[in-house]
Write a protein that holds these residues in place. Sequence first.
Motif, PDB file in Angstrom:
ATOM      1  N   LYS A   9       0.833  -1.198   0.000  1.00 44.04           N
ATOM      2  CA  LYS A   9       0.000   0.000   0.000  1.00 44.04           C
ATOM      3  C   LYS A   9       0.872   1.254   0.000  1.00 44.04           C
ATOM      4  O   LYS A   9       0.526   2.265  -0.577  1.00 44.04           O
ATOM      5  N   PRO A 106      -6.865  -0.439  -4.217  1.00 42.31           N
ATOM      6  CA  PRO A 106      -6.745   0.634  -3.227  1.00 42.31           C
ATOM      7  C   PRO A 106      -5.602   1.602  -3.497  1.00 42.31           C
ATOM      8  O   PRO A 106      -5.554   2.666  -2.886  1.00 42.31           O
TER       9      PRO A 106
ATOM     10  N   GLN B  36     -13.978   9.952  -6.510  1.00 42.92           N
ATOM     11  CA  GLN B  36     -12.835   9.577  -5.678  1.00 42.92           C
ATOM     12  C   GLN B  36     -12.804  10.446  -4.437  1.00 42.92           C
ATOM     13  O   GLN B  36     -12.781  11.680  -4.529  1.00 42.92           O
ATOM     14  N   LYS B  37     -12.781   9.790  -3.297  1.00 42.31           N
ATOM     15  CA  LYS B  37     -12.634  10.524  -2.036  1.00 42.31           C
ATOM     16  C   LYS B  37     -11.155  10.532  -1.681  1.00 42.31           C
ATOM     17  O   LYS B  37     -10.377   9.682  -2.129  1.00 42.31           O
ATOM     18  N   GLU B  40      -8.540   7.587  -1.292  1.00 44.81           N
ATOM     19  CA  GLU B  40      -9.193   6.331  -1.680  1.00 44.81           C
ATOM     20  C   GLU B  40      -9.110   6.115  -3.195  1.00 44.81           C
ATOM     21  O   GLU B  40      -8.669   6.974  -3.939  1.00 44.81           O
TER      22      GLU B  40
END
Lengths: 113, 115
Positions: A9, A106, B36-37, B40
């Motif tokens: 990530k 993500p 899109q936030k 995120e």
Amino acid sequence: DTAVSQTPKYLVTQMGNDKSIKCEQNLGHDTMYWYKQDSKKFLKIMFSYNNKELIINETVPNRFSPKSPDKAHLNLHINSLELGDSAVYFCASSRDRVGNEQFFGPGTRLTVL
Amino acid sequence: QQPVQSPQAVILREGEDAVINCSSSKALYSVHWYRQKHGEAPIFLMILLKGGEQKGHDKISASFNEKKQQSSLYLTASQLSYSGTYFCGTELNWDSGAGSYQLTFGKGTKLSVIP
């Protein structure tokens, strides 16, 4: 039951290093993508694979090399990282190559120091 | 071939309406809308295919004028949860010379809904 997953990530690394980002989708989709989102939030396609075949290869440095070992996986390897490579990289997949919803992973936030 | 979105940013009070526009200089096969936030991934809202159509769910709808190569996203009675950046993405007709059906995103419209 994550649909599109990416690892890692976060990725923080030094200039000149080589790194990889992995992507997997469990949706049974035929097409997978890599996008780069820069600091201005511009979302730009880099590569697309359909059934393991490269179908879109945008003008990106050849330090970036995608690899699709099978339909469910699309990895991105980056050689000789530069400061300008810092961005968020999103993997996505869709049922087919046109006219279909894309599901995004993500994201991987890459920071090159 | 990047679609042009307008406005760049908009601030709404809860309950107000907004329209976001997306236009292309090339003939379009489809228009996608994503939200899109912050921090995120983009989330799909809807896709409109050539032939001209209108779609919607709940209080968010969109139209696609194939002849004008334009699409609009309509948000009615906005809620705090609508805040985020909205992207339109376009797939060109094959005969537009694109050579592929890649999805090209606009620069986004930042929507802020305040109480």
